[in-house]
Design a protein around this motif. Structure first.
Motif, PDB file in Angstrom:
ATOM      1  N   VAL A 293       0.840  -1.207   0.000  1.00 61.82           N
ATOM      2  CA  VAL A 293       0.000   0.000   0.000  1.00 61.82           C
ATOM      3  C   VAL A 293       0.873   1.254   0.000  1.00 61.82           C
ATOM      4  O   VAL A 293       1.849   1.330   0.751  1.00 61.82           O
ATOM      5  N   GLU A 294       0.546   2.202  -0.850  1.00 63.45           N
ATOM      6  CA  GLU A 294       1.234   3.496  -0.788  1.00 63.45           C
ATOM      7  C   GLU A 294       0.189   4.604  -0.759  1.00 63.45           C
ATOM      8  O   GLU A 294      -0.984   4.383  -1.042  1.00 63.45           O
ATOM      9  N   ARG A 295       0.654   5.750  -0.359  1.00 62.43           N
ATOM     10  CA  ARG A 295      -0.267   6.872  -0.201  1.00 62.43           C
ATOM     11  C   ARG A 295       0.250   8.032  -1.049  1.00 62.43           C
ATOM     12  O   ARG A 295       1.464   8.196  -1.207  1.00 62.43           O
TER      13      ARG A 295
ATOM     14  N   VAL B 166       2.950  12.610  -5.687  1.00 62.00           N
ATOM     15  CA  VAL B 166       3.928  11.506  -5.737  1.00 62.00           C
ATOM     16  C   VAL B 166       3.476  10.353  -4.829  1.00 62.00           C
ATOM     17  O   VAL B 166       3.255  10.574  -3.635  1.00 62.00           O
ATOM     18  N   PRO B 167       3.347   9.126  -5.351  1.00 60.34           N
ATOM     19  CA  PRO B 167       3.027   7.968  -4.493  1.00 60.34           C
ATOM     20  C   PRO B 167       4.210   7.673  -3.562  1.00 60.34           C
ATOM     21  O   PRO B 167       5.366   7.804  -3.975  1.00 60.34           O
ATOM     22  N   SER B 168       3.909   7.305  -2.312  1.00 55.75           N
ATOM     23  CA  SER B 168       4.959   7.251  -1.290  1.00 55.75           C
ATOM     24  C   SER B 168       5.984   6.134  -1.477  1.00 55.75           C
ATOM     25  O   SER B 168       7.094   6.227  -0.971  1.00 55.75           O
ATOM     26  N   VAL B 169       5.663   5.075  -2.183  1.00 54.41           N
ATOM     27  CA  VAL B 169       6.632   3.978  -2.313  1.00 54.41           C
ATOM     28  C   VAL B 169       7.383   4.023  -3.642  1.00 54.41           C
ATOM     29  O   VAL B 169       8.611   4.042  -3.668  1.00 54.41           O
ATOM     30  N   CYS B 170       6.660   4.068  -4.747  1.00 56.93           N
ATOM     31  CA  CYS B 170       7.379   4.028  -6.030  1.00 56.93           C
ATOM     32  C   CYS B 170       7.947   5.394  -6.407  1.00 56.93           C
ATOM     33  O   CYS B 170       8.889   5.465  -7.195  1.00 56.93           O
ATOM     34  N   ARG B 171       7.409   6.464  -5.826  1.00 56.02           N
ATOM     35  CA  ARG B 171       7.941   7.815  -5.998  1.00 56.02           C
ATOM     36  C   ARG B 171       7.975   8.274  -7.460  1.00 56.02           C
ATOM     37  O   ARG B 171       8.855   9.049  -7.845  1.00 56.02           O
TER      38      ARG B 171
ATOM     39  N   TYR C  81       1.603   3.263 -11.958  1.00 59.42           N
ATOM     40  CA  TYR C  81       2.996   2.891 -12.279  1.00 59.42           C
ATOM     41  C   TYR C  81       3.371   1.534 -11.716  1.00 59.42           C
ATOM     42  O   TYR C  81       3.684   0.613 -12.457  1.00 59.42           O
ATOM     43  N   CYS C  82       3.327   1.428 -10.371  1.00 65.78           N
ATOM     44  CA  CYS C  82       3.817   0.185  -9.777  1.00 65.78           C
ATOM     45  C   CYS C  82       2.702  -0.806  -9.475  1.00 65.78           C
ATOM     46  O   CYS C  82       2.955  -1.957  -9.132  1.00 65.78           O
ATOM     47  N   HIS C  83       1.453  -0.385  -9.606  1.00 66.14           N
ATOM     48  CA  HIS C  83       0.278  -1.233  -9.374  1.00 66.14           C
ATOM     49  C   HIS C  83       0.097  -1.667  -7.930  1.00 66.14           C
ATOM     50  O   HIS C  83      -0.581  -2.641  -7.649  1.00 66.14           O
TER      51      HIS C  83
END
Ligand code: ZN
Length: 240
Positions: free
Chosen positions: A193-195, A200-205, A227-229
């Motif tokens: 899970v990212e936020r 900008v999504p917190s994990v894939c950036r 992007y990262c799904h």
């Protein structure tokens, strides 16, 4: 609790559970227990081989003794027949030949018995030693298990606690999102899970395009990162 918050909480708890599990697996007693198990397996297989050989030698000794008894019995019979009444010269020679042949067989059997009993003794000694080693390894295993159990008590109770919290957090997530989370968790080794932070999504950036950002910001709160799904939460974090 909002579903998005429950989902974030779920991931936090799962990540901590992973950490606890890996700490538990890397406790030195675990390596010790594995080493002992390998050694015990080796000794058990050696013991099987030794017992097999020992039984073979015991059988061979029993056979040889049986033959020996038979030849002695035969010798007595031939001797008795020879002693009975008068015999021709030829008959006497036959008796002598039989007795000589029997004596040779008896000698051969007696000669074989020496090395056989020595071999039996060696195997019995090896068997005793292997059994002692197996017993010692079993004691060492029990000690290591007890030490592991004692040393990991705090960790294990933390795991129980986290699991309870995790189950509670999971009730705040819909079945559909829970299934998506479980699948993504396996795929992304925990970080499912990212936020969205700004655009900008917190994990894939990977920075979102303005149109994508616009669509996501006006869509579902829980969606998928283009992007990262990973599962993407588009809202800001709930205030503490
Ligand atoms: Zn992403």
């Amino acid at each position: 609790m909002r579903e998005a918050t429950a989902l974030t909480k779920l991931q936090e708890l799962d990540l901590e559970l992973l950490k606890c599990a890996s700490a538990l697996a890397s406790m030195p007693q675990q390596a010790r227990i594995k080493t002992i198990a390998l050694a015990a397996k080796k000794v058990a297989s050696e013991l099987t081989g030794i017992v097999g050989q020992r039984k073979d030698v015991e059988l061979e000794i029993a056979d040889t003794r049986e033959n020996l008894a038979h030849y002695h019995e035969k010798t007595r019979e031939v001797q008795a027949a020879a002693d009975e009444g008068a015999h021709t010269h030829r008959e006497i020679r036959d008796f002598e030949q039989q007795l000589t042949s029997l004596a040779k067989r008896i000698e051969k059997c007696e000669f074989a018995l020496g090395p056989l009993s020595e071999r039996l003794e060696r195997l019995e000694r090896a068997e005793r030693n292997a059994r002692l080693t197996a017993e010692r390894l079993e004691r060492e295993r029990a000690t290591a298990e007890a030490s592991l159990s004692e040393g990991s008590a705090a960790l294990r109770s933390r795991i129980v606690e986290l699991t309870r919290e995790r189950d509670a957090a999971a009730t705040g997530v819909s079945a559909e999102h829970l299934a998506a989370y479980e699948a993504a968790r396996k795929r992304f080794k925990g970080l499912a899970v990212e936020r969205l932070q700004g655009n900008v999504p917190s994990v894939c950036r990977v920075k979102l395009q303005p149109s994508q950002f616009h669509d996501l910001a006006h869509g579902e709160e829980i969606t998928e990162c283009p992007y990262c799904h990973r599962i993407l939460i588009t809202s800001e974090e709930e205030g503490e």
